[in-house]
Design an enzyme around this catalytic site. Sequence first.
Site, PDB file in Angstrom:
ATOM      1  N   TRP A  65       0.835  -1.210   0.000  1.00 37.78           N
ATOM      2  CA  TRP A  65       0.000   0.000   0.000  1.00 37.78           C
ATOM      3  C   TRP A  65       0.864   1.251   0.000  1.00 37.78           C
ATOM      4  CZ3 TRP A  65      -3.175  -2.808   4.227  1.00 37.78           C
ATOM      5  CH2 TRP A  65      -4.212  -3.543   3.621  1.00 37.78           C
ATOM      6  N   HIS A  74      -6.591   3.396   0.752  1.00 38.82           N
ATOM      7  CA  HIS A  74      -7.860   2.669   0.794  1.00 38.82           C
ATOM      8  C   HIS A  74      -8.861   3.494   1.596  1.00 38.82           C
ATOM      9  CE1 HIS A  74      -6.029   0.266   4.457  1.00 38.82           C
ATOM     10  NE2 HIS A  74      -5.785   1.546   4.528  1.00 38.82           N
ATOM     11  N   ARG A  82      -2.512   4.877  -5.098  1.00 39.03           N
ATOM     12  CA  ARG A  82      -1.405   3.983  -4.751  1.00 39.03           C
ATOM     13  C   ARG A  82      -0.253   4.205  -5.715  1.00 39.03           C
ATOM     14  NH1 ARG A  82      -4.395  -1.745  -2.993  1.00 39.03           N
ATOM     15  NH2 ARG A  82      -5.832  -0.692  -1.580  1.00 39.03           N
ATOM     16  N   GLN A 108     -12.869   3.158  -4.130  1.00 32.30           N
ATOM     17  CA  GLN A 108     -13.228   2.022  -3.265  1.00 32.30           C
ATOM     18  C   GLN A 108     -14.536   2.347  -2.572  1.00 32.30           C
ATOM     19  OE1 GLN A 108     -10.273   0.848  -0.368  1.00 32.30           O
ATOM     20  NE2 GLN A 108      -9.184  -0.419  -1.856  1.00 32.30           N
ATOM     21  N   VAL A 111      -8.470  -6.875  10.336  1.00 30.15           N
ATOM     22  CA  VAL A 111      -9.608  -7.792  10.558  1.00 30.15           C
ATOM     23  C   VAL A 111      -9.075  -9.147  11.038  1.00 30.15           C
ATOM     24  CG1 VAL A 111     -11.283  -6.764   8.973  1.00 30.15           C
ATOM     25  CG2 VAL A 111      -9.581  -8.379   8.093  1.00 30.15           C
ATOM     26  N   ALA A 141     -16.156  -5.618   8.456  1.00 22.02           N
ATOM     27  CA  ALA A 141     -15.813  -4.543   7.516  1.00 22.02           C
ATOM     28  C   ALA A 141     -15.515  -5.181   6.170  1.00 22.02           C
ATOM     29  CB  ALA A 141     -14.596  -3.778   8.023  1.00 22.02           C
TER      30      ALA A 141
HETATM   31  C1  FA5 Z   1      -7.973  -3.068   0.764  1.00 22.11           C
HETATM   32  O1  FA5 Z   1      -7.712  -1.950   0.277  1.00 22.11           O
HETATM   33  C2  FA5 Z   1      -8.669  -3.207   2.074  1.00 22.11           C
HETATM   34  N1  FA5 Z   1      -8.757  -1.927   2.691  1.00 22.11           N
HETATM   35  C3  FA5 Z   1     -10.041  -3.842   1.881  1.00 22.11           C
HETATM   36  C4  FA5 Z   1     -10.669  -4.293   3.141  1.00 22.11           C
HETATM   37  C5  FA5 Z   1     -11.539  -3.468   3.812  1.00 22.11           C
HETATM   38  C6  FA5 Z   1     -10.383  -5.579   3.685  1.00 22.11           C
HETATM   39  C7  FA5 Z   1     -12.138  -3.871   4.998  1.00 22.11           C
HETATM   40  C8  FA5 Z   1     -10.971  -5.990   4.882  1.00 22.11           C
HETATM   41  C9  FA5 Z   1     -11.840  -5.153   5.518  1.00 22.11           C
HETATM   42  P1  FA5 Z   1      -7.178  -4.359  -1.344  1.00 22.11           P
HETATM   43  O2  FA5 Z   1      -5.824  -3.772  -1.413  1.00 22.11           O
HETATM   44  O3  FA5 Z   1      -7.298  -5.779  -1.730  1.00 22.11           O
HETATM   45  O4  FA5 Z   1      -7.793  -4.214   0.120  1.00 22.11           O
HETATM   46  O5  FA5 Z   1      -8.156  -3.469  -2.243  1.00 22.11           O
HETATM   47  C10 FA5 Z   1      -9.534  -3.668  -2.229  1.00 22.11           C
HETATM   48  C11 FA5 Z   1     -10.101  -3.504  -3.625  1.00 22.11           C
HETATM   49  O6  FA5 Z   1      -9.702  -2.246  -4.172  1.00 22.11           O
HETATM   50  C12 FA5 Z   1      -9.570  -4.525  -4.614  1.00 22.11           C
HETATM   51  O7  FA5 Z   1     -10.334  -5.692  -4.570  1.00 22.11           O
HETATM   52  C13 FA5 Z   1      -9.767  -3.810  -5.923  1.00 22.11           C
HETATM   53  O8  FA5 Z   1     -11.110  -3.917  -6.357  1.00 22.11           O
HETATM   54  C14 FA5 Z   1      -9.519  -2.379  -5.551  1.00 22.11           C
HETATM   55  N2  FA5 Z   1      -8.137  -2.008  -5.892  1.00 22.11           N
HETATM   56  C15 FA5 Z   1      -7.034  -2.152  -5.156  1.00 22.11           C
HETATM   57  N3  FA5 Z   1      -5.952  -1.675  -5.802  1.00 22.11           N
HETATM   58  C16 FA5 Z   1      -6.372  -1.211  -6.972  1.00 22.11           C
HETATM   59  C17 FA5 Z   1      -5.750  -0.575  -8.100  1.00 22.11           C
HETATM   60  N4  FA5 Z   1      -4.457  -0.305  -8.125  1.00 22.11           N
HETATM   61  N5  FA5 Z   1      -6.519  -0.223  -9.151  1.00 22.11           N
HETATM   62  C18 FA5 Z   1      -7.846  -0.474  -9.124  1.00 22.11           C
HETATM   63  N6  FA5 Z   1      -8.503  -1.036  -8.110  1.00 22.11           N
HETATM   64  C19 FA5 Z   1      -7.795  -1.418  -7.044  1.00 22.11           C
END
Ligand code: FA5
Length: 345
Positions: free
Chosen positions: A156, A175, A201, A215, A258, A312
């Site tokens: 991240w 996020h 990011r 998100q 979590v 969450a």
């Molecule tokens: C998270 O960002 C966690 N905050 C999610 C979470 C929330 C988990 C609450 C548990 C409880 P992650 O890095 O996997 O998780 O990102 C979540 C979603 O954001 C991904 O499934 C995707 O749909 C979107 N995402 C992440 N990075 C990118 C990116 N670079 N470009 C587009 N969509 C993205």
Amino acid sequence: MIDRITELREQALAELRALGRVEEIEPWRIKYLGKKGAVTSILRQLGALPPDERRAVGQVANETKTLLEAQLAQKENELKEAARAQAMERERIDVTLPGRPLALGQVHPTTRVLREILDAFVIMGFQIVEGPEVEWDYYNFEALNIPKDHPARDMWDTFYVSPDGRPGEMLLRTHTSPNQVRVMEKTRPPVRVVVPGKCYRYEAIDPSHESMFYQVEGLAIGTNITFADMKGTLSAFARMLFGGERKVRFRCDYFPFVEPGVDMSIDCYVCKGAGCRLCGNTGWLEIMGAGMVHPKELERVGYDPAVYTGFAFGLGPERIAMLKYGIDDIRLFYSNDLRFLQQFR
Ligand code: FA5
């Protein structure tokens, strides 16, 4: 003398008839009827004539003056009327012409899917709230159990801004999860919120990764909220968005905030689980990360983890839109190509 006046009158009338524009009237008036005009100077000379001639010449001169004045007024009216008519003609509107079509804008595919996602959760009793895009390191990481040396910071990584005296402490959020903490700090349970917004990011951009994307975060806290409630809520959501016959799958995943954490998938609606290009032959499409809120996070905001529990989740609307509409490259969303955008009417 009388002959001179008659000649002058004919000349003046001929010139007057030849005038074509309103602006030419005044010079003509000055030439013949002005203070130093031809007719006026004849009238001035009358006094020098012998009395018997003066009467006859005076009568002709005065008649000429009156005639020219009358003709002048008439000509002026004619020219003004003609100018008005020309202006009307120029400004004429053809009311029978078909109208020019207005270019209608349409809702961006991200907004469209974002609205569908939020609607689904609002129906289930969640409220929509928003939080800052420029965030403190504390909310984005520390308060989510991600201290400075935690490996999760690598996946991240983001863009940092340096406010005076606090370098490295302010960043573009990676996020929407910081809003779990922000909401809990401000409210007492029960909590049911969804938080949409932009995230950033430091990403190697490819067909499924952008450096700016959206998100939607979700948070539900209360007494007796269990893992089964989370599964039920998220399954209902998936079926609202992707169809009532969708199967769902939860697999263990790790997010520091979590415990336990999961990733949630739906069965591929193209191949119905048999395996195809869309699902990479797995039969499943991953749609979000989720889990039960970590007791340490609850403690940090003053919620007693022995009393309150909750779940969450976080999902990306662009990825959902890609699945729904068969879009194969996330970079299309923000490259402003009308050929792409106009397909979403
Ligand atoms: C998270 O960002 C966690 N905050 C999610 C979470 C929330 C988990 C609450 C548990 C409880 P992650 O890095 O996997 O998780 O990102 C979540 C979603 O954001 C991904 O499934 C995707 O749909 C979107 N995402 C992440 N990075 C990118 C990116 N670079 N470009 C587009 N969509 C993205």
